[in-house]
Write an enzyme that holds these catalytic residues in place. Structure first.
Site, PDB file in Angstrom:
ATOM      1  N   HIS A   2       0.813  -1.207   0.000  1.00  0.00           N
ATOM      2  CA  HIS A   2       0.000   0.000   0.000  1.00  0.00           C
ATOM      3  C   HIS A   2       0.853   1.266   0.000  1.00  0.00           C
ATOM      4  O   HIS A   2       0.317   2.364   0.075  1.00  0.00           O
ATOM      5  CB  HIS A   2      -0.887  -0.011   1.243  1.00  0.00           C
ATOM      6  CG  HIS A   2      -0.078  -0.263   2.484  1.00  0.00           C
ATOM      7  ND1 HIS A   2       0.431  -1.507   2.775  1.00  0.00           N
ATOM      8  CD2 HIS A   2       0.357   0.565   3.446  1.00  0.00           C
ATOM      9  CE1 HIS A   2       1.120  -1.432   3.894  1.00  0.00           C
ATOM     10  NE2 HIS A   2       1.100  -0.185   4.328  1.00  0.00           N
ATOM     11  N   ASP A  31      -5.692  -2.580  -2.105  1.00  0.00           N
ATOM     12  CA  ASP A  31      -4.436  -1.818  -2.103  1.00  0.00           C
ATOM     13  C   ASP A  31      -3.547  -2.139  -3.308  1.00  0.00           C
ATOM     14  O   ASP A  31      -3.967  -2.830  -4.237  1.00  0.00           O
ATOM     15  CB  ASP A  31      -3.668  -2.066  -0.799  1.00  0.00           C
ATOM     16  CG  ASP A  31      -3.109  -3.467  -0.738  1.00  0.00           C
ATOM     17  OD1 ASP A  31      -3.720  -4.387  -1.319  1.00  0.00           O
ATOM     18  OD2 ASP A  31      -2.049  -3.665  -0.109  1.00  0.00           O
ATOM     19  N   ASP A  52      -4.035  -7.341  -1.702  1.00  0.00           N
ATOM     20  CA  ASP A  52      -4.346  -8.236  -0.584  1.00  0.00           C
ATOM     21  C   ASP A  52      -5.170  -7.571   0.516  1.00  0.00           C
ATOM     22  O   ASP A  52      -5.703  -8.246   1.375  1.00  0.00           O
ATOM     23  CB  ASP A  52      -3.079  -8.909  -0.018  1.00  0.00           C
ATOM     24  CG  ASP A  52      -2.022  -7.924   0.410  1.00  0.00           C
ATOM     25  OD1 ASP A  52      -2.252  -6.701   0.272  1.00  0.00           O
ATOM     26  OD2 ASP A  52      -0.950  -8.362   0.864  1.00  0.00           O
ATOM     27  N   ARG A  53      -5.268  -6.243   0.488  1.00  0.00           N
ATOM     28  CA  ARG A  53      -6.061  -5.576   1.524  1.00  0.00           C
ATOM     29  C   ARG A  53      -7.464  -5.270   1.036  1.00  0.00           C
ATOM     30  O   ARG A  53      -7.701  -5.195  -0.173  1.00  0.00           O
ATOM     31  CB  ARG A  53      -5.410  -4.249   1.913  1.00  0.00           C
ATOM     32  CG  ARG A  53      -4.098  -4.444   2.605  1.00  0.00           C
ATOM     33  CD  ARG A  53      -3.563  -3.139   3.139  1.00  0.00           C
ATOM     34  NE  ARG A  53      -2.415  -3.418   3.965  1.00  0.00           N
ATOM     35  CZ  ARG A  53      -1.902  -2.578   4.852  1.00  0.00           C
ATOM     36  NH1 ARG A  53      -2.435  -1.387   5.008  1.00  0.00           N
ATOM     37  NH2 ARG A  53      -0.857  -2.910   5.573  1.00  0.00           N
ATOM     38  N   LYS A  88      -3.527 -12.820   2.613  1.00  0.00           N
ATOM     39  CA  LYS A  88      -4.810 -12.154   2.765  1.00  0.00           C
ATOM     40  C   LYS A  88      -5.299 -11.801   1.371  1.00  0.00           C
ATOM     41  O   LYS A  88      -4.510 -11.733   0.440  1.00  0.00           O
ATOM     42  CB  LYS A  88      -4.687 -10.930   3.658  1.00  0.00           C
ATOM     43  CG  LYS A  88      -3.641  -9.910   3.276  1.00  0.00           C
ATOM     44  CD  LYS A  88      -3.614  -8.827   4.347  1.00  0.00           C
ATOM     45  CE  LYS A  88      -2.547  -7.783   4.070  1.00  0.00           C
ATOM     46  NZ  LYS A  88      -1.199  -8.223   4.457  1.00  0.00           N
TER      47      LYS A  88
HETATM   48  C1  G6P Z   1       1.504  -5.868   5.757  1.00  0.00           C
HETATM   49  C2  G6P Z   1       1.469  -7.277   6.253  1.00  0.00           C
HETATM   50  C3  G6P Z   1       0.411  -7.425   7.309  1.00  0.00           C
HETATM   51  C4  G6P Z   1       0.601  -6.418   8.413  1.00  0.00           C
HETATM   52  C5  G6P Z   1       0.686  -5.030   7.837  1.00  0.00           C
HETATM   53  C6  G6P Z   1       0.985  -3.941   8.868  1.00  0.00           C
HETATM   54  O1  G6P Z   1       0.332  -5.567   5.076  1.00  0.00           O
HETATM   55  O2  G6P Z   1       1.205  -8.173   5.193  1.00  0.00           O
HETATM   56  O3  G6P Z   1       0.421  -8.734   7.788  1.00  0.00           O
HETATM   57  O4  G6P Z   1      -0.458  -6.465   9.310  1.00  0.00           O
HETATM   58  O5  G6P Z   1       1.669  -4.983   6.843  1.00  0.00           O
HETATM   59  O6  G6P Z   1       2.250  -4.062   9.337  1.00  0.00           O
HETATM   60  P1  G6P Z   1       2.939  -2.939  10.220  1.00  0.00           P
HETATM   61  O7  G6P Z   1       4.161  -3.636  10.752  1.00  0.00           O
HETATM   62  O8  G6P Z   1       3.227  -1.765   9.340  1.00  0.00           O
HETATM   63  O9  G6P Z   1       1.937  -2.583  11.290  1.00  0.00           O
HETATM   64 ZN    ZN Z   2      -0.802  -5.286   0.296  1.00  0.00          ZN
END
Ligand code: G6P
Ligand code: ZN
Length: 545
Positions: free
Chosen positions: A114, A279, A283-284, A378
């Site tokens: 993202h 995103d 995956d989001r 995800k």
């Molecule tokens: C990515 C990972 C997620 C995680 C997110 C936030 O999207 O795939 O598994 O929850 O980042 O990570 P952060 O360390 O920035 O809070």
């Molecule tokens: Zn992503």
């Protein structure tokens, strides 16, 4: 085809974060930077895992250059079967699926998720293993270790391989296959969800969606699924053309960045039933109703509670999992269903073992990620299709479905405060000061809240017994409330401090208050415990989600 061995010297900063190695584009453009990391990935694999490889990315700036380099290195390292998404495109969920479906040894996904793209933006590279999931920590540690002492890499001499058409190329004993990145994934979605029901309601004008692909990778997937297979009008799709700089925007589906979609969903009249966005790498997901935002934590809980209504999940659930900072809403549903709810550290990689071991069916994170055992990542579009299917079955609005969920289980009011790009040493100091107080905190009262427990989250993987320590600080106020503090592992500039606030209100309580108002006293407790503003001179968080 000639292969060259090139001498190089190691970079010391190639430690993968929460989700692969993520840096500014310029950083990746340093001599041998990408090559070193790629070689370290290959060197980390056992000889019998270097046969077949998937390569693709989210279409961001530098994707095509990096793919050609990685292709040549895969050939130079003796891979026999290399599968690449057409145009170099692969969403993260589709990559996970294709590794599993074609039984490949792993995949390299080029994405910074993202984070913004373009020449001044971010780039990233991550490796997924045979199960289709992100490399586990023992492997990412090994990659880092190898990268820190790397002396050479292997690369084939080759002209750029054309990626714009699906085709197969043979180079000596190795084959490169350029494949359609969208078809297999769309077929899987069609198996899991009731496409016929959704199609009927779209055709009858009884159901409407607005989907924002944010000029990222899901545009082509959304066209195939929503338009071609489900018959939604073209006007349902926003920003469906992938652009290498995401149109200069921030491809993060949340209330701060999906302004255009938000405006559509907040219209007085005529807003669609479902608003959704995904995103950079797909995956989001963000789920919106008319003038209504579903927190990712609530979304997971509602999905689990309604799984029996969805064709792919009628058989029942094995268990569920959430990352530690994700609210406890899903735990309440799991309890009712009499299945286990696992609490894992932040990062999708921690769900892999639980899924592989048949312990869970659904998992999710507060960071706009939801998924199930259908793949090992995800999955943004999957979550959106789940909600669409649910709306078609229940014939209720998003807001009504969530409200009835709260009436049944109570509501976990939730907010995340992000303090981005703060000086790393200040951020680390703040966290370590709090860590130093953990033993004294239990029993203390701050305003109306009594601390019952304070710890530094440590996870023991129930499948392989591995330990992950220092995964975030949890301050618990009994069953009533919780504050979590952790440093982000995905930023590329300075440090990002995240504060997560949640407070439970039972079914008999006040379920419809604005989140900010309800959580205000708890936020004040947080400021008391962690003086971020005082230490950084900021007046508040950059983003609240
Ligand atoms: C990515 C990972 C997620 C995680 C997110 C936030 O999207 O795939 O598994 O929850 O980042 O990570 P952060 O360390 O920035 O809070
Ligand atoms: Zn992503």
């Amino acid at each position: 085809m000639q292969t060259r061995t090139v001498s190089t010297s190691p970079y010391k900063d190639q430690a993968p974060g929460t989700s692969g190695l993520r840096k500014r584009v310029g950083h990746f453009q340093q001599p041998h930077y990408l090559e070193n990391f790629t070689q370290s990935i290959f060197d980390s694999l056992a000889a019998d895992q270097r046969h077949s490889l998937l390569i693709g990315g989210d279409g961001r700036y530098y994707n095509d250059t990096a793919i050609q380099t990685i292709l040549r290195m895969a050939l130079g390292n003796g891979f026999r079967r290399i599968v690449v998404g057409q145009h170099g495109y692969l969403s993260t969920p589709a990559a996970s699926l294709l590794i599993r479906k074609y039984q490949l040894d792993g995949g390299i996904i080029l994405s910074a998720s993202h984070n913004p793209g373009g020449p001044q933006g971010d780039f990233g590279i991550k490796f997924n293993t045979r199960n289709g999931g992100p490399a586990p920590e023992r492997l990412t540690n090994r990659i880092y270790q190898l990268a820190s002492s790397l002396e050479q890499y292997h690369i084939a001499e080759l002209d750029p391989v054309p990626l714009h058409e699906c085709a197969t190329y043979q180079f000596g004993d190795s084959r490169i296959e350029i494949i359609d990145p969208v078809g297999d994934y769309s077929d899987l979605m069609e198996q899991l969800f009731d496409f016929e029901l959704i199609r009927e309601q779209f055709a009858a004008g009884e159901l409407h969606i607005a989907y924002d692909a944010m000029h990222a990778i899901t545009g082509p997937y959304a066209r195939e699924i929503f338009q071609q297979r489900l018959g939604a009008p073209q006007s349902s799709l926003l920003n469906a053309e992938p652009l290498s700089d995401f149109g200069g925007a921030h491809p993060d589906p949340n209330l701060a960045h999906a302004e255009q979609l938000l405006a559509i969903m907040n219209q007085e009249n005529g807003a669609p039933d479902l608003g959704a966005a995904s995103d950079g790498d797909g995956d989001r997901n963000m789920i919106l109703g008319r003038r209504f935002f579903v927190t990712p934590s609530d979304s997971l809980a509602v999905m689990v509670a309604n799984a029996h209504r969805i064709p792919g999940y009628r058989e029942g659930l094995l268990g569920v999992a959430r990352s530690m900072p994700t609210s406890r809403a899903v735990d309440r549903v799991a309890e009712r269903l009499e299945v286990t709810s696992y609490e894992t550290p932040t990062g999708w990689k921690f769900f892999g073992n639980l899924l592989d071991d048949g312990r869970i069916t659904f998992c999710g994170e507060e960071s706009f990620g939801t998924g199930s055992g259908h793949i090992r990542e995800k999955d943004g579009l999957w979550a959106i299709l789940f909600w669409l299917n649910l709306l078609a079955v229940r014939r209720q609005s998003v807001a009504a479905i969530v409200a009835s969920h709260w009436q049944e289980y109570g509501r976990d009011y939730y907010a995340r405060y992000d303090y981005e790009n703060i000086d790393s040493s200040i951020a680390e100091q703040l966290v370590s000061d709090l860590r130093g107080q953990l033993t004294e905190l239990p029993g203390q009262r701050i305003a109306d809240f009594v601390i019952t427990r304070a710890d530094d989250f440590c996870y023991k993987d129930p499948v392989d017994g591995s330990l992950s320590e220092h995964q975030g600080i949890r301050i618990l106020f009994g069953e009533q409330a919780r504050i979590v503090v952790r440093l982000s592992g995905t930023g590329t500039d300075g440090a990002t401090l995240r504060l997560y606030f949640e407070q439970y209100e039972p079914p008999t309580g006040q379920l419809e208050l604005p989140t900010e108002e309800f959580l205000q006293p708890l936020v004040e407790v947080g400021e008391n415990l962690l003086p971020v503003c005082q230490k950084t001179g900021r007046s508040g968080p950059n983003v609240i989600t």
